[in-house]
Design a protein around this motif. Structure first.
Motif, short mmCIF file in Angstrom:
data_model
loop_
_atom_site.label_atom_id
_atom_site.label_comp_id
_atom_site.label_asym_id
_atom_site.label_seq_id
_atom_site.Cartn_x
_atom_site.Cartn_y
_atom_site.Cartn_z
N HIS A 183 -0.87 -8.39 -15.55
CA HIS A 183 -1.42 -7.48 -16.55
C HIS A 183 -0.32 -6.81 -17.36
CE1 HIS A 183 -5.02 -7.22 -13.61
NE2 HIS A 183 -5.29 -8.07 -14.58
N THR A 184 0.78 -6.48 -16.72
CA THR A 184 1.94 -5.89 -17.40
C THR A 184 3.19 -6.47 -16.77
OG1 THR A 184 0.72 -3.81 -17.69
CG2 THR A 184 3.09 -3.75 -18.07
N ALA A 198 2.89 -6.14 -12.71
CA ALA A 198 1.69 -5.49 -12.17
C ALA A 198 0.55 -6.46 -12.37
CB ALA A 198 1.43 -4.17 -12.88
N ALA A 199 0.03 -7.01 -11.29
CA ALA A 199 -0.89 -8.14 -11.38
C ALA A 199 -2.21 -7.85 -10.67
CB ALA A 199 -0.24 -9.39 -10.80
N GLY A 200 -3.21 -8.65 -11.03
CA GLY A 200 -4.49 -8.58 -10.35
C GLY A 200 -4.55 -9.44 -9.12
N LYS A 208 -0.51 -8.40 -2.45
CA LYS A 208 0.21 -9.37 -3.26
C LYS A 208 0.20 -9.02 -4.75
CE LYS A 208 0.86 -12.06 0.35
NZ LYS A 208 2.20 -12.22 0.96
N GLY A 209 -0.21 -7.81 -5.11
CA GLY A 209 -0.38 -7.48 -6.52
C GLY A 209 0.90 -7.12 -7.25
N TYR A 231 -5.37 -3.90 -6.90
CA TYR A 231 -5.54 -4.41 -8.26
C TYR A 231 -4.66 -3.55 -9.16
CZ TYR A 231 -7.93 -5.75 -12.62
OH TYR A 231 -8.23 -6.20 -13.89
N LEU A 232 -3.55 -4.13 -9.62
CA LEU A 232 -2.53 -3.35 -10.33
C LEU A 232 -2.63 -3.63 -11.82
CD1 LEU A 232 0.47 -3.85 -7.87
CD2 LEU A 232 -1.41 -2.19 -7.78
N TRP A 233 -2.42 -2.56 -12.62
CA TRP A 233 -2.68 -2.69 -14.05
C TRP A 233 -1.43 -2.49 -14.91
CZ3 TRP A 233 -5.84 -5.20 -16.75
CH2 TRP A 233 -6.05 -4.91 -18.10
#
Length: 344
Positions: A183-184, A198-200, A208-209, A231-233
């Motif tokens: 995501h970023t 920073a991932a979903g 694992k995010g 869930y990382l944004w």
């Protein structure tokens, strides 16, 4: 005074100080801003990508705007980035990512664009799919290496993080251990070759995010100790210390993005210590959509966060926060924040 550019649901907000008071002015009303980028060497040059009207450009720090997307084949512009190292005249080379997934490059300040078509020819490209609209995907994020001209990273949501070493003319496909749903993605001038994603990914694989590479994206690790939301944004790094990070997180996409289910938080990590949730000065998690985060070179140790509950600032590397007392135009509220840039 730092100026904040915030992509909201139906306008671009520009927050600045007037007579000691923070004031928000709204621009591009009626559009759907998704992303915003500032030329690092010419901060009066601003680019805003929208979901319904392509790319807009300002040469006067946002006071006036013009539509600039000749050559971009989709009006759905999801990401934009401006290079500090690749320059043409008085402007940095600009990259824009769209839905459906494609990447475009402009060498004349956004007036004309050409597609970097090799991206769509990658073997993994047919598998890319955005879960809310599984028939398509988009380039969610573009990161330009601050030290190596021409090294570009593009994040397809969802399915791949890919790398180019020549300004987008050729691409390397996703790495087997790399992030799937970035995501970023950020880099830092004091940490060559280091990337933070920073991932979903953690929504399906808890822990694992958060994904990190120390060799320019060839190999990856997932140091998630301390994260209880997976869930990382958004992620940002202290300009003075690339090992001090803040990251926004939720239990899943509904909690991150749906106002009816909103519940999100912010974590902080210093050095190799575990992630710690930070709460002082921030709104209660319930009701808060996932924050977008930002830092800028002129303010070491300072972070900014924007969400539907307000705009927040930390001056102690993310340990505590305070809400900025912003005067908004009558009858308006921040709403969901899609992107945030801070420029001194």
């Amino acid at each position: 005074m730092t100026t904040l550019y915030i992509a909201l649901n139906e306008a671009l907000a520009i927050v600045s100080s007037h007579n000691g008071e923070c004031q928000a002015d709204l621009h591009l009303g009626g559009s759907q801003p998704q992303c915003v980028a500032v030329d690092p060497l010419r901060p009066e040059q601003i680019y805003c990508g929208t979901f319904d009207q392509g790319v807009w450009y300002s040469s006067d720090a946002g006071r006036s705007w013009q539509h600039v997307d000749e050559g971009i084949t989709s009006e759905h512009v999801m990401s934009v980035a401006v290079s500090a190292l690749e320059r043409t005249g008085n402007s940095g080379v600009v990259y824009a990512g769209t839905e459906p997934s494609a990447l475009f490059r402009s060498e004349d300040g956004g007036r004309t664009w050409r597609e970097l078509a090799a991206l769509r020819q990658l073997p993994s490209a047919p598998t890319w799919s955005f879960p809310p609209r599984p028939y398509t995907s988009h380039i969610r994020w573009i990161t330009l290496d601050p030290l190596l001209p021409g090294r570009v990273f593009a994040a397809a949501e969802a399915g791949a993080l890919v790398r180019s070493l020549d300004g987008g003319e050729h691409w390397e496909d996703r790495q087997p251990d790399g992030p799937f749903d970035t995501h970023t993605l950020i880099m830092h001038r004091l940490a060559p070759n280091r990337l933070y994603s920073a991932a979903g990914d953690g929504f399906m694989w808890p822990g694992k995010g958060f994904v990190q590479s120390d060799d320019g994206g060839t190999t990856w690790d997932r140091p998630g100790e301390g994260l209880e939301h997976h869930y990382l944004w958004s992620v940002a790094a202290d300009p003075a210390d690339p090992s001090t990070l803040v990251i926004s997180a939720a239990s899943g996409p509904r909690e991150a993005h749906d106002p009816r289910s909103a519940e999100s938080t912010i974590y902080r990590r210093a050095g190799l210590r575990p992630w710690q949730q930070v709460r002082v000065g921030l709104p209660e998690p319930r009701g808060a959509l996932a924050s977008v985060l930002a830092a800028n070179e002129a303010e070491p140790g300072v972070f900014y966060a924007a969400n539907n509950q307000g705009i927040f600032r930390s001056d102690n590397t993310g340990a505590t926060w305070e809400a900025l007392p912003i005067r908004w135009p009558a009858g308006t509220r921040p709403g969901r924040a899609h992107a945030l840039v801070a420029i001194a």
